[in-house]
Design an enzyme around this catalytic site. Structure first.
Site, short mmCIF file in Angstrom:
data_model
loop_
_atom_site.label_atom_id
_atom_site.label_comp_id
_atom_site.label_asym_id
_atom_site.label_seq_id
_atom_site.Cartn_x
_atom_site.Cartn_y
_atom_site.Cartn_z
N HIS A 1 45.89 -74.45 45.45
CA HIS A 1 44.83 -73.57 45.92
C HIS A 1 43.90 -74.34 46.86
O HIS A 1 44.26 -75.42 47.33
CB HIS A 1 44.09 -72.93 44.73
CG HIS A 1 43.29 -73.90 43.94
ND1 HIS A 1 41.96 -74.09 44.19
CD2 HIS A 1 43.64 -74.72 42.95
CE1 HIS A 1 41.52 -75.03 43.35
NE2 HIS A 1 42.52 -75.42 42.59
N ALA A 2 42.74 -73.83 47.11
CA ALA A 2 41.93 -74.34 48.22
C ALA A 2 41.67 -75.85 48.20
O ALA A 2 41.99 -76.55 49.15
CB ALA A 2 40.61 -73.58 48.26
#
Lengths: 114, 535
Positions: free
Chosen positions: A32-33
């Site tokens: 994810h980010a």
């Protein structure tokens, strides 16, 4: 799945090479980010091209593009193929593989998984 | 110069203003350079760098968690594939601002459909940087001038009028200009005294000047003796004079007439009570969405449309899609050729640049959940144009559906302002409603532009032809039984009301300042336009 680091030297010069490796993502929520930022920033620190393919796909994504990495939906258990071509390709592959194996330094940096 | 030069001019918006001069020279250079800077690829790169700098400064004073988000945003801004995609879109003919917004919108759409909540949550971070870069791309806004000033210049751009704070009064005196041009229309809506065609006269910045737009005169070296006659007038008084009849007025013989308002800027609504109107009959979106960056920003537009719908509290709000091109350039959109004679304007421009239409369609679809929103298409010439725009709305509705965003599909009607459409109204089966735009219709009937020196005279002389024309169009419109209204300037002028009633018009949309005059004129007439007994 192999996690050996295979190095295929295709150029005469030691600096300009093509390398490829495979590594499994163990991070609990996948790429994810924050892990994606860590990955693409490290990738961008090398002058060679870096590409990533997920789970045996033959689509190679620009490993320096956070958007491409994020939209590849790399989850826990995904196998990343990473290839590099150009100057310092060998070092790049080694550093990126180690980063994935270290869980993107998530535990060290933040002590949390979200 | 004489002590008190009095110059003859043409009134464009009534009232009297007295104040210090602001010299508004520079339009040529400013207009030609701005579109260039916003359309260049380098401008996008500069805007991205500016945004990265802003974010880095922000990161310096944020906690660890916020820094993570900012780091992510900076990494997205520096993503090489974004620049490549935007460049490819630009090479395919898109304006760079739309190329940027469109590229990011695609990624936002992808992230929003992710299974993982952590990934979906990042969509808003990308939305944020999309708009941050759009803001940076708008560049330096046009320098405003002091409140209460009298703007003096050759002409005035609508964007400059709209950017100015008129709450402190002031006025406009133009050497050239047009009483039927767009700035005149805006000035009348805001009750700002304005004269045009004063001829070039010599004044200096800060000199006091008196604009008497009632008698059509400018006193150049005016002294302070007349200050009291020119104190800033209240622009909200007309709302008190209007009864709370929801814009439903009866003629002397009891026929119901609807009165809606024309709006150029949502701020105009602050001085209008919704209970005095039947809703918004025409929102000219190009005056509120006045730069290419605004046109590329779905979010900025949603805010504008929501504000209108909130004000209307359930009454119809008709938003006209961007009527740009021709004599209404969109600041920063370098693509269409400027000038009154261009063919690429109104809906033709929107269909030729669907990236503009798609952003507006999405914003309208998303805003439509907040009230009774209807869409009106500008400068329609052929029925196929309505069908094409309808397809765009349906395609964007499908895209919103995949993202789980609610999106009622609004009614889609058309402005009747191109003669070719007006004589074929019975063939426009796919239009949900009609509204006569008499300003453009008159201009095209007379083959006369609205900014020419004699335009006012020519247009006035064309009015009998306009009436004959409208009468025919009304008969064709009646065949389909669709709602018909009129939103051109003529609808707000009591002297033409009898004629408009006589040809069967029952729904008028007028500038808010015209409401009391039209309301009182209606009650004095029968539905056929004849004077009521005893009048």
């Amino acid at each position: 799945m192999s996690s050996e680091l295979r190095i295929e030297t295709t150029e005469a010069t030691r600096l300009h090479v093509s390398c490829q490796t495979e590594v499994e993502v163990k991070h609990v929520v996948g790429l994810h980010a924050r892990p994606a930022v860590t990955f693409t920033r490290l990738a961008k620190s090398f002058p060679c091209s870096i590409e990533v393919a997920v789970n045996g796909s033959d689509v190679w994504l620009n490993g320096k593009s956070i958007i491409k990495i994020m939209s590849a939906r790399i989850r826990k258990g995904s196998v990343l193929r990473i290839r590099a071509d150009g100057i310092l390709a060998e070092e790049a592959i080694k550093a990126l593989k180690e980063l994935v194996e270290r869980n993107f330094d998530e535990d060290k940096n933040h002590g949390r998984t979200g | 110069m004489a002590e008190r030069d009095s110059l003859k001019a043409t009134s464009a918006s009534s009232g009297v203003a007295y104040g210090p001069v602001h010299l508004g020279e520079l339009p040529d250079a400013a207009l030609s350079s701005r579109p260039q800077s916003a359309s260049g690829y380098q401008a996008l790169m500069d805007a991205i760098e500016t945004s990265v700098d802003e974010l880095e400064a922000l990161a310096g004073r944020s906690d660890a968690e916020s820094r993570d988000i900012i780091d992510f945003q900076i990494e997205v801004l520096r993503d090489p594939t974004i620049a490549e995609t935007a460049e490819a879109r630009m090479n395919a003919g898109e304006n760079i601002v739309f190329a940027w917004a469109g590229t990011l919108d695609d990624y936002i759409g992808e992230l929003e459909t992710a299974d993982e909540e952590q990934v979906r949550a990042r969509a808003v971070d990308i939305l944020d940087i999309k708009n941050r870069v759009l803001c940076a791309l708008t560049g330096t806004p046009i320098a405003d001038f002091p409140a209460g000033s009298i703007f003096v210049g050759r002409d005035m751009e609508p964007s400059r009028f709209l950017a100015h704070d008129w709450s402190g009064g002031g006025g406009i005196a133009l050497f050239n200009g047009s009483a039927i041009g767009h700035v005149a229309l805006l000035a009348r809506a805001k009750s700002i005294p304005m004269v045009v065609n004063a001829g070039r006269f010599a004044v200096s910045e800060g000199d006091y000047i008196r604009v008497d737009a009632d008698s059509g005169a400018v006193a150049v070296h005016a002294d302070g003796a007349r200050v009291e006659s020119a104190s800033p007038q209240s622009i909200s008084t007309f709302t008190h004079a209007s009864p709370c009849d929801n814009g439903e007025v009866r003629t002397a013989d009891g026929t119901r007439i609807l009165l809606s308002i024309n709006v150029n800027d949502p701020a105009e609504l602050d001085s209008v009570e919704p209970v005095t109107t039947a809703g918004i009959g025409l929102m000219r979106s190009e005056f509120a969405v006045s730069s290419v960056a605004d046109a590329a920003s779905e979010e900025k537009q949603i805010v504008i449309y929501r504000r209108l719908l909130k004000w209307a509290a359930g009454k119809p709000v008709i938003v006209r899609m961007l009527d740009i091109g021709g004599d209404k350039p969109l600041a920063g959109l370098g693509v269409p050729p400027a000038g009154p004679t261009t063919d690429l304007r109104g809906i033709r421009l929107l269909l030729a640049h669907p990236e503009i239409a798609r952003v507006q369609a999405r914003a309208l679809l998303r805003a439509a959940v907040h009230g009774d929103l209807r869409v009106m298409l500008p400068m329609v010439t052929f029925p196929s144009e309505i069908n094409e725009m309808r397809s765009i709305f349906h395609e964007e509705a499908v895209r919103l559906a995949t993202r789980g965003i609610p999106h009622p599909i609004p009614a889609i009607g058309m402005m009747v302002e191109v003669p070719a459409a007006a004589v074929m109204l019975d063939t426009f089966e796919t239009a949900d409603f009609f509204s006569f735009g008499t300003n453009d219709l008159t201009q095209h009937l007379a083959a006369s532009s609205r900014d020419g020196a004699n335009s006012t005279v020519v247009h006035r002389a064309t009015i009998p032809a306009l009436f004959r024309f409208l009468e025919g169009a009304m008969r064709l419109a009646a065949k389909g039984g669709k709602p018909v209204s009129i939103c051109g300037d003529i609808a707000g002028d009591p002297q033409w009301l009898a004629g408009l009633l006589a040809i069967g018009l029952r729904h008028f949309s007028v500038a808010p300042v015209q409401l009391p005059a039209i309301r009182s004129a209606i009650v004095g007439l029968r539905a056929d336009g004849t004077k009521a007994a005893g009048e």
